[in-house]
Design an enzyme around this catalytic site. Structure first.
Site, mmCIF file in Angstrom:
data_model
loop_
_atom_site.group_PDB
_atom_site.id
_atom_site.type_symbol
_atom_site.label_atom_id
_atom_site.label_comp_id
_atom_site.label_asym_id
_atom_site.label_seq_id
_atom_site.Cartn_x
_atom_site.Cartn_y
_atom_site.Cartn_z
ATOM 1 N N GLY A 38 -31.283 14.403 8.571
ATOM 2 C CA GLY A 38 -31.170 13.186 7.773
ATOM 3 C C GLY A 38 -30.566 12.010 8.525
ATOM 4 O O GLY A 38 -30.603 10.880 8.049
ATOM 5 N N GLY A 39 -30.001 12.302 9.721
ATOM 6 C CA GLY A 39 -29.506 11.211 10.561
ATOM 7 C C GLY A 39 -28.402 10.396 9.921
ATOM 8 O O GLY A 39 -27.726 10.835 8.978
ATOM 9 N N THR A 143 -34.277 8.661 18.065
ATOM 10 C CA THR A 143 -32.839 8.896 18.203
ATOM 11 C C THR A 143 -31.980 7.843 17.501
ATOM 12 O O THR A 143 -30.754 7.920 17.548
ATOM 13 C CB THR A 143 -32.464 8.974 19.701
ATOM 14 O OG1 THR A 143 -33.134 7.897 20.378
ATOM 15 C CG2 THR A 143 -32.890 10.279 20.309
ATOM 16 N N GLY A 184 -22.723 -9.129 7.467
ATOM 17 C CA GLY A 184 -24.087 -8.601 7.359
ATOM 18 C C GLY A 184 -24.162 -7.572 6.238
ATOM 19 O O GLY A 184 -23.282 -7.511 5.368
ATOM 20 N N HIS A 447 -43.023 -6.847 -21.974
ATOM 21 C CA HIS A 447 -41.936 -7.673 -22.492
ATOM 22 C C HIS A 447 -41.063 -6.833 -23.424
ATOM 23 O O HIS A 447 -41.603 -6.103 -24.249
ATOM 24 C CB HIS A 447 -42.504 -8.858 -23.266
ATOM 25 C CG HIS A 447 -41.440 -9.695 -23.915
ATOM 26 N ND1 HIS A 447 -40.634 -10.551 -23.188
ATOM 27 C CD2 HIS A 447 -41.045 -9.795 -25.210
ATOM 28 C CE1 HIS A 447 -39.794 -11.145 -24.025
ATOM 29 N NE2 HIS A 447 -40.016 -10.699 -25.245
HETATM 30 P P1 NAI Z 1 -25.789 -7.132 10.894
HETATM 31 O O1 NAI Z 1 -26.465 -7.479 12.151
HETATM 32 O O2 NAI Z 1 -26.542 -7.119 9.601
HETATM 33 O O3 NAI Z 1 -24.539 -8.119 10.662
HETATM 34 C C1 NAI Z 1 -23.534 -8.257 11.627
HETATM 35 C C2 NAI Z 1 -22.841 -9.591 11.446
HETATM 36 O O4 NAI Z 1 -21.723 -9.626 12.298
HETATM 37 C C3 NAI Z 1 -23.711 -10.777 11.810
HETATM 38 O O5 NAI Z 1 -23.787 -11.664 10.724
HETATM 39 C C4 NAI Z 1 -22.987 -11.381 13.012
HETATM 40 O O6 NAI Z 1 -23.086 -12.801 13.064
HETATM 41 C C5 NAI Z 1 -21.559 -10.934 12.785
HETATM 42 N N1 NAI Z 1 -20.745 -10.920 14.014
HETATM 43 C C6 NAI Z 1 -21.100 -10.454 15.235
HETATM 44 N N2 NAI Z 1 -20.080 -10.646 16.125
HETATM 45 C C7 NAI Z 1 -19.070 -11.222 15.439
HETATM 46 C C8 NAI Z 1 -17.764 -11.654 15.798
HETATM 47 N N3 NAI Z 1 -17.279 -11.531 17.045
HETATM 48 N N4 NAI Z 1 -16.980 -12.216 14.841
HETATM 49 C C9 NAI Z 1 -17.439 -12.360 13.567
HETATM 50 N N5 NAI Z 1 -18.666 -11.962 13.183
HETATM 51 C C10 NAI Z 1 -19.477 -11.399 14.103
HETATM 52 O O7 NAI Z 1 -25.096 -5.714 11.181
HETATM 53 P P2 NAI Z 1 -24.516 -4.594 10.230
HETATM 54 O O8 NAI Z 1 -24.137 -5.133 8.899
HETATM 55 O O9 NAI Z 1 -23.477 -3.920 11.049
HETATM 56 O O10 NAI Z 1 -25.751 -3.637 10.023
HETATM 57 C C11 NAI Z 1 -26.331 -2.967 11.140
HETATM 58 C C12 NAI Z 1 -27.775 -2.648 10.887
HETATM 59 O O11 NAI Z 1 -27.906 -1.701 9.860
HETATM 60 C C13 NAI Z 1 -28.572 -3.867 10.475
HETATM 61 O O12 NAI Z 1 -29.766 -3.878 11.199
HETATM 62 C C14 NAI Z 1 -28.825 -3.663 9.021
HETATM 63 O O13 NAI Z 1 -30.053 -4.235 8.614
HETATM 64 C C15 NAI Z 1 -28.838 -2.147 8.898
HETATM 65 N N6 NAI Z 1 -28.412 -1.758 7.567
HETATM 66 C C16 NAI Z 1 -29.233 -1.987 6.514
HETATM 67 C C17 NAI Z 1 -28.842 -1.687 5.245
HETATM 68 C C18 NAI Z 1 -29.758 -2.003 4.120
HETATM 69 O O14 NAI Z 1 -30.914 -2.285 4.366
HETATM 70 N N7 NAI Z 1 -29.296 -1.979 2.886
HETATM 71 C C19 NAI Z 1 -27.532 -1.105 4.957
HETATM 72 C C20 NAI Z 1 -26.745 -0.937 6.127
HETATM 73 C C21 NAI Z 1 -27.188 -1.233 7.362
#
Ligand code: NAI
Length: 468
Positions: A38-39, A143, A184, A447
């Protein structure tokens, strides 16, 4: 014994690829270093976070939400250990389900760390250090990804005081103050869990918006909603240091527009500044599998790497790091290996933030359309004008449909509000078929449903909605 396909990594990309390959008659094995399949998604990501998101939402509703519906209950008592047990049970059910699916489809599970020795050869090192060499016609690299940390900043994760998403799912008590570095998806989902359970949450984000890449209007409204729920935001703030202090953790950040560095202390700091493709110890270099400048496995339009017979899918290749994107790629590769025409439509990959309320989108944002010079029409409809939403006291939010002005083809749909993550799929299906906003608006919607908001927003792109 030689396999038709050996998949390295048993996350959503890898396990789905393996199941599909086995269903198509290919002799399949999966190499997985964790004790469960499941990673990240099933073990320490999507699934456990959804258990905590749901439980904390229910807790929050019970704490504030029932009087307005005409009844009261006593003040709910948080049983964090019980909530964690619910999370564990959810994860266990899913990992057991995968074991069952592997057996059902006669997939061999090989526990250990996989290393590519070259075309058609994989070594699996078990926990006991024993190495097993496997022969296979094809290899699929699945991976995934790992926590990236903050570029240029040394962060020592102890997963107790300075935590990644993994530790943030396991906190032993509700922190008084939680700092989230990164506005994020991970930061907002997990930040909102602990905010609902009583923590003061401060999100520190480098950019001047949260949820970068999402539709700007949606992101702004969403931030206002989270602020109303009590979350604090420091935008345009670059975190340059994260360290443990005596009994707490401390961050240092600099305003991006200039000014003095500032410090902030909290009981726990969650660093959620992105993930990186995970290829450590995979032997890519020795095997001649090329990586790109960001460490992702290079692939062509058919998931082929630079070595014949070696494919790659999911977070480890280009594209959004989303479980469902990896799953669809897994299916496509399995079909290709079985001689079929596997394909993924990257224009229609929905994206959901599972907060309360949810944020969901599919296709292009207004910003992207403007940048590309596309002449588009935008139709919007607020949840506050929807009867069902009002009846459920879920009237905060809106739907935005973006359609090509000339052809009326729907190019993007963006939703913030209750159930957005489910509503978005009617837009995804429509877009997969190249549908227009008029197609959507003329489709009879039951509706009263929340889905009517999507229909009305579609109407608004080419004429007027009825209920506004
Ligand atoms: P993210 O890339 O979505 O957000 C990281 C944020 O950190 C960015 O807005 C960036 O500007 C900020 N940041 C970077 N360096 C910084 C600094 N020095 N100081 C302040 N802010 C800084 O990454 P996140 O939230 O860690 O997610 C990782 C991956 O996992 C993403 O690709 C995300 O799409 C995916 N993910 C998706 C989910 C979903 O679809 N519901 C749930 C969890 C993760």
């Amino acid at each position: 014994m030689a396999y038709d396909v050996v998949v390295i990594g048993g996350g959503p990309g890898g396990y789905v690829c393996a199941i599909k390959a086995a269903q198509l008659g290919l002799k399949t094995a999966v190499v997985e270093k964790r004790s469960t399949y499941g990673g990240t998604c099933v073990n320490v990501g999507c699934i456990p976070s959804k258990a905590l998101l749901h439980a904390s939402e229910m807790y929050s509703e019970a704490s504030h939400g029932f009087e307005a519906l005409g009844f009261t209950t006593g003040k709910p008592r948080l049983d964090l250990a019980g909530m964690m047990a619910h999370k564990k049970q959810t994860v266990d059910q899913n990992t057991k389900g995968l074991e069952f699916l592997f057996k059902k489809n006669k997939i061999d599970g090989l526990r250990g760390i996989g290393k590519i020795l070259g075309k058609g050869k994989v070594a699996v090192t078990g926990e006991d250090g024993k190495v097993q060499e496997i022969e296979t016609k094809n290899i699929v690299i699945a991976t995934g990804s790992d926590v990236a940390g903050i570029p240029g900043v040394e962060v020592e994760f102890d997963e107790k005081v300075i935590v990644s998403s993994t530790g943030a799912l396991e906190l032993g008590k509700v922190p008084g103050h939680l700092i989230v570095v990164g506005g994020g998806v991970i930061g907002l989902e997990l930040g909102s869990v602990w905010a609902r359970l009583g923590a003061k949450v401060t999100v520190v984000e480098f950019l001047d918006t949260i949820l970068a890449g999402m539709d700007g209007e949606v992101a702004k409204q969403f931030q206002r909603m989270l602020a109303k729920q009590g979350m604090d935001f420091k935008l345009g703030a670059k975190v340059t240091g994260v360290e443990k202090a005596k009994k707490c953790a401390r961050i240092t950040f600099e305003p991006v527009k200039g000014g003095d560095a500032q410090r902030l202390e909290a009981d726990v700091v969650l660093v959620a500044t992105g993930r990186r493709p995970f290829t450590d110890g995979l032997g890519c270099e020795e095997a001649g599998v090329e990586l790109d400048e960001r460490g992702r496995v290079k692939t062509d339009g058919h998931f082929r790497t630079s070595v014949e017979g070696i494919y790659a899918i999911g977070d480890v290749i280009v594209g959004p790091m989303l479980a469902h994107k990896g799953e669809d790629e897994g299916v496509a590769v399995a079909e290709i290996l079985a001689g079929q025409a596997g394909h993924v439509n990257y224009d229609v990959i929905p994206s959901v933030v599972y907060t309360s309320p949810e944020v969901a989108s599919v296709g292009k944002t207004e910003e992207e359309l403007k940048k590309a010079g596309v002449d588009y029409a935008a139709g919007k409809f607020p949840f506050s004008a929807n009867g069902r939403a009002r009846a459920m006291l879920k009237s905060d939010g809106f739907v935005k449909v973006l359609a090509d002005k000339k052809t009326d083809r729907v190019l993007g749909v963006h939703i913030v509000g209750f159930g957005a993550g489910e509503l978005i799929h009617e837009a995804a299906v429509l877009m997969e078929f190249g549908g227009s906003s008029e197609d959507l608006a003329r489709t009879c919607h039951a509706h009263p449903t929340m889905s009517e908001t999507v229909k009305e927003a579609a109407m608004a792109t080419f004429f007027k909605p009825i209920h506004m």
